[in-house]
Design a protein around this motif. Structure first.
Motif, mmCIF file in Angstrom:
data_model
loop_
_atom_site.group_PDB
_atom_site.id
_atom_site.type_symbol
_atom_site.label_atom_id
_atom_site.label_comp_id
_atom_site.label_asym_id
_atom_site.label_seq_id
_atom_site.Cartn_x
_atom_site.Cartn_y
_atom_site.Cartn_z
ATOM 1 N N GLY A 1 56.396 50.563 27.356
ATOM 2 C CA GLY A 1 56.936 50.618 28.354
ATOM 3 C C GLY A 1 57.523 52.654 28.882
ATOM 4 O O GLY A 1 57.433 53.457 28.555
ATOM 5 N N ARG A 2 58.241 51.989 30.593
ATOM 6 C CA ARG A 2 59.467 53.020 30.434
ATOM 7 C C ARG A 2 60.420 52.582 30.971
ATOM 8 O O ARG A 2 60.584 51.692 31.551
ATOM 9 N N PHE A 3 61.530 53.835 30.527
ATOM 10 C CA PHE A 3 62.791 53.075 31.045
ATOM 11 C C PHE A 3 63.423 54.384 31.200
ATOM 12 O O PHE A 3 63.466 55.659 31.367
ATOM 13 N N LEU A 4 64.834 53.917 32.457
ATOM 14 C CA LEU A 4 65.248 55.242 33.017
ATOM 15 C C LEU A 4 66.309 55.426 32.425
ATOM 16 O O LEU A 4 66.718 54.588 31.802
ATOM 17 N N ASN A 5 66.633 56.998 32.343
ATOM 18 C CA ASN A 5 67.449 57.460 31.748
ATOM 19 C C ASN A 5 68.964 57.190 31.280
ATOM 20 O O ASN A 5 68.808 57.197 33.269
ATOM 21 N N SER A 6 70.207 57.658 31.485
ATOM 22 C CA SER A 6 71.041 58.112 32.459
ATOM 23 C C SER A 6 70.840 59.157 33.219
ATOM 24 O O SER A 6 71.725 59.295 34.313
ATOM 25 N N ASP A 7 69.782 60.299 33.347
ATOM 26 C CA ASP A 7 70.041 60.985 34.343
ATOM 27 C C ASP A 7 69.056 60.565 35.921
ATOM 28 O O ASP A 7 68.196 61.356 36.226
ATOM 29 N N GLN A 8 67.706 59.205 35.526
ATOM 30 C CA GLN A 8 67.328 58.330 36.074
ATOM 31 C C GLN A 8 65.601 59.272 35.900
ATOM 32 O O GLN A 8 65.176 59.675 36.551
ATOM 33 N N PHE A 9 65.641 59.644 34.541
ATOM 34 C CA PHE A 9 63.885 60.469 33.997
ATOM 35 C C PHE A 9 63.669 59.061 33.848
ATOM 36 O O PHE A 9 63.749 58.365 32.905
ATOM 37 N N GLU A 10 62.313 58.891 33.942
ATOM 38 C CA GLU A 10 61.198 57.713 33.412
ATOM 39 C C GLU A 10 60.912 58.359 32.489
ATOM 40 O O GLU A 10 60.645 59.470 31.757
ATOM 41 N N ILE A 11 60.903 57.983 31.139
ATOM 42 C CA ILE A 11 60.754 57.521 29.813
ATOM 43 C C ILE A 11 60.232 57.237 29.225
ATOM 44 O O ILE A 11 59.547 55.978 28.769
ATOM 45 N N PRO A 12 58.615 57.131 28.637
ATOM 46 C CA PRO A 12 57.646 56.579 27.924
ATOM 47 C C PRO A 12 58.117 55.741 26.775
ATOM 48 O O PRO A 12 58.395 57.077 25.916
ATOM 49 N N ILE A 13 58.092 54.352 26.367
ATOM 50 C CA ILE A 13 58.372 54.097 24.687
ATOM 51 C C ILE A 13 57.386 53.529 24.633
ATOM 52 O O ILE A 13 56.374 52.374 25.258
ATOM 53 N N GLY A 14 56.693 53.381 23.662
ATOM 54 C CA GLY A 14 56.153 51.991 23.084
ATOM 55 C C GLY A 14 56.090 52.310 21.636
ATOM 56 O O GLY A 14 56.666 52.856 20.401
ATOM 57 N N ILE A 15 54.952 51.256 20.807
ATOM 58 C CA ILE A 15 54.968 50.074 19.898
ATOM 59 C C ILE A 15 53.103 49.769 19.452
ATOM 60 O O ILE A 15 52.965 48.995 20.160
ATOM 61 N N ASN A 16 53.171 49.826 18.358
ATOM 62 C CA ASN A 16 51.727 49.647 18.229
ATOM 63 C C ASN A 16 51.917 48.870 16.708
ATOM 64 O O ASN A 16 52.614 49.427 16.127
ATOM 65 N N LYS A 17 51.628 47.547 16.843
ATOM 66 C CA LYS A 17 50.799 46.740 15.342
ATOM 67 C C LYS A 17 50.117 46.861 14.924
ATOM 68 O O LYS A 17 49.361 45.775 15.787
ATOM 69 N N GLN A 18 49.855 46.925 13.372
ATOM 70 C CA GLN A 18 48.779 46.637 12.901
ATOM 71 C C GLN A 18 48.974 45.610 11.766
ATOM 72 O O GLN A 18 49.518 45.100 11.800
ATOM 73 N N ARG A 19 47.050 44.542 11.626
ATOM 74 C CA ARG A 19 47.030 43.320 11.486
ATOM 75 C C ARG A 19 48.440 43.444 9.754
ATOM 76 O O ARG A 19 48.647 43.019 8.965
ATOM 77 N N ASP A 20 48.022 44.832 8.635
ATOM 78 C CA ASP A 20 48.233 45.086 7.513
ATOM 79 C C ASP A 20 49.729 45.466 7.657
ATOM 80 O O ASP A 20 50.707 46.158 6.896
ATOM 81 N N GLY A 21 50.203 45.180 8.926
ATOM 82 C CA GLY A 21 51.985 45.234 8.971
ATOM 83 C C GLY A 21 52.246 46.423 8.934
ATOM 84 O O GLY A 21 53.682 46.923 9.685
ATOM 85 N N SER A 22 51.620 47.584 9.173
ATOM 86 C CA SER A 22 51.997 48.620 9.590
ATOM 87 C C SER A 22 53.089 49.043 11.322
ATOM 88 O O SER A 22 52.062 48.250 12.137
ATOM 89 N N THR A 23 53.475 50.207 11.528
ATOM 90 C CA THR A 23 53.829 50.381 12.632
ATOM 91 C C THR A 23 54.022 51.330 13.204
ATOM 92 O O THR A 23 54.599 52.650 12.797
ATOM 93 N N GLU A 24 53.483 51.443 14.663
ATOM 94 C CA GLU A 24 53.691 52.917 14.500
ATOM 95 C C GLU A 24 54.494 52.689 15.916
ATOM 96 O O GLU A 24 54.670 52.551 17.188
ATOM 97 N N VAL A 25 56.169 54.589 15.987
ATOM 98 C CA VAL A 25 56.911 53.766 17.610
ATOM 99 C C VAL A 25 56.213 55.352 18.070
ATOM 100 O O VAL A 25 56.419 56.553 17.594
ATOM 101 N N LYS A 26 56.615 55.935 19.517
ATOM 102 C CA LYS A 26 56.178 56.995 19.509
ATOM 103 C C LYS A 26 57.852 56.146 21.433
ATOM 104 O O LYS A 26 58.371 55.810 22.108
ATOM 105 N N ILE A 27 58.796 58.288 21.298
ATOM 106 C CA ILE A 27 59.807 57.584 22.087
ATOM 107 C C ILE A 27 59.259 59.405 23.019
ATOM 108 O O ILE A 27 59.067 60.265 22.322
ATOM 109 N N GLY A 28 58.873 58.687 24.099
ATOM 110 C CA GLY A 28 58.783 60.324 25.024
ATOM 111 C C GLY A 28 57.466 61.234 24.448
ATOM 112 O O GLY A 28 58.031 62.242 24.497
#
Ligand code: ADP
Ligand code: MG
Length: 292
Positions: free
Chosen positions: A72-99
């Motif tokens: 996704g992209r969210f608007l921060n308080s300065d009105q900039f779009e910041i990308p965020i993301g999550i990936n989940k695998q069947r083995d339960g592992s999770t990867e989180v990305k921000i900006g």
């Protein structure tokens, strides 16, 4: 911090979707089974790292796929779009990305994407155990007190150690060293929770009242142990009881938001429809307090 874009892949029945969102209201319309709830579930997963419908990641990942993605992209308080993301695998592992940075923590996602979910089964907030109402308070504290997340994590770790030690200790002296830290954390957490509930109490009561004008609704904070007793003192006094129970009975882990309607516990007075209205009122108010 509104979401302006949502990309969902291999999530329940959604193979791939990419939608632009309004920063105001968005209405999602479609036939039964078309994936409306799944879309909400994907947004929730982006903010919480888990689904609100199933604790098993395997249920949420599309059948026959190994992983899911929600970006996704969210608007921060300065009105900039910041990308965020999550990936989940069947083995339960999770990867989180921000900006654009990988390896981020779920708590960081929760920080940048504050969410309040209102759904038909959501009145467990009012009818089930205190843990739901504690989570309700802690959501507000988490978003207003930068030190809360770490302090609460430390409190839980120390409590666990204390409970293990309770089983072997022969006298209170063996615990007193740990209890000093535990007591300090407990008082701090309690202070933050109390301040938050004091700030939101009147506003939340007014909102409930406007949804259910025929009732008198009062919120009260219970900190998890008796008033006027410092937590350190309580731990020492209850040592023998805690030891026979095998765990620390009282404390911030028992805190609650007590909700009374006409001076009686809510679930004894309100119908299911009225409980739903009240849950909506509380969640809407909490969201609006965060925005103000
Ligand atoms: N892991 C999965 N893989 C593929 N399809 C799924 C999976 N889990 C659920 N579904 C299907 O996805 C659909 C989800 O629909 P839902 O989002 O609840 O629809 P709506 O809210 O629009 O009625 C259902 O038809 C369900 O059978
Ligand atoms: Mg649905």
């Amino acid at each position: 911090m509104p979401l302006t874009r949502l990309i969902v892949q291999q999530f329940r029945n959604i193979k791939a979707c990419d939608i632009e969102l309004s920063t105001g209201f968005n209405f999602i319309i479609g036939p039964n089974g078309s994936g409306k709830t799944s879309l909400l579930e994907a947004i929730y997963l982006l903010g919480h790292g888990r689904s609100f419908k199933s604790s098993l990641t395997g249920r949420v990942i599309q059948n026959d796929c190994q992983e899911l993605f929600v970006h996704g992209r969210f608007l921060n308080s300065d009105q900039f779009e910041i990308p965020i993301g999550i990936n989940k695998q069947r083995d339960g592992s999770t990867e989180v990305k921000i900006g654009g940075q990988s390896g981020q923590k779920l708590a960081q996602l929760a920080k940048v994407l504050p969410l309040q979910l209102i759904h038909p089964e959501g009145f467990e907030l009012l009818t089930d155990g205190p843990k739901f109402r504690r989570a309700f308070i802690d959501w507000g504290v988490f978003h207003s007190e930068p030190g809360f997340f770490e302090a609460w994590g430390r409190f839980k770790r120390l409590s666990k150690q204390r409970n293990a030690l309770l089983k072997t200790a022969t006298s209170y002296r063996e615990l007193s060293y740990w209890d000093r830290d535990l007591a300090q954390l407990a008082e701090q957490i309690d202070g933050w929770r109390r301040t938050y509930v004091e700030q939101m109490k009147t506003l939340a009561e007014e909102m409930c009242q406007s949804f259910l004008p025929e009732f008198e609704i009062k919120l009260g904070y219970y900190r998890g142990w008796e008033k006027d007793t410092p937590y350190g003192e309580l731990l020492e006094r209850n040592f023998e009881r805690d030891q026979s129970l095998g765990y620390t009975f009282s404390g911030p882990n028992k805190a609650d938001l007590r909700i009374k309607v006409n001076n009686t516990p809510v679930e004894d007075v309100l119908s299911r429809g009225q409980l739903k209205l009240m849950m909506c009122a509380l969640r809407l108010r909490k969201g609006s307090i965060l925005q103000s």
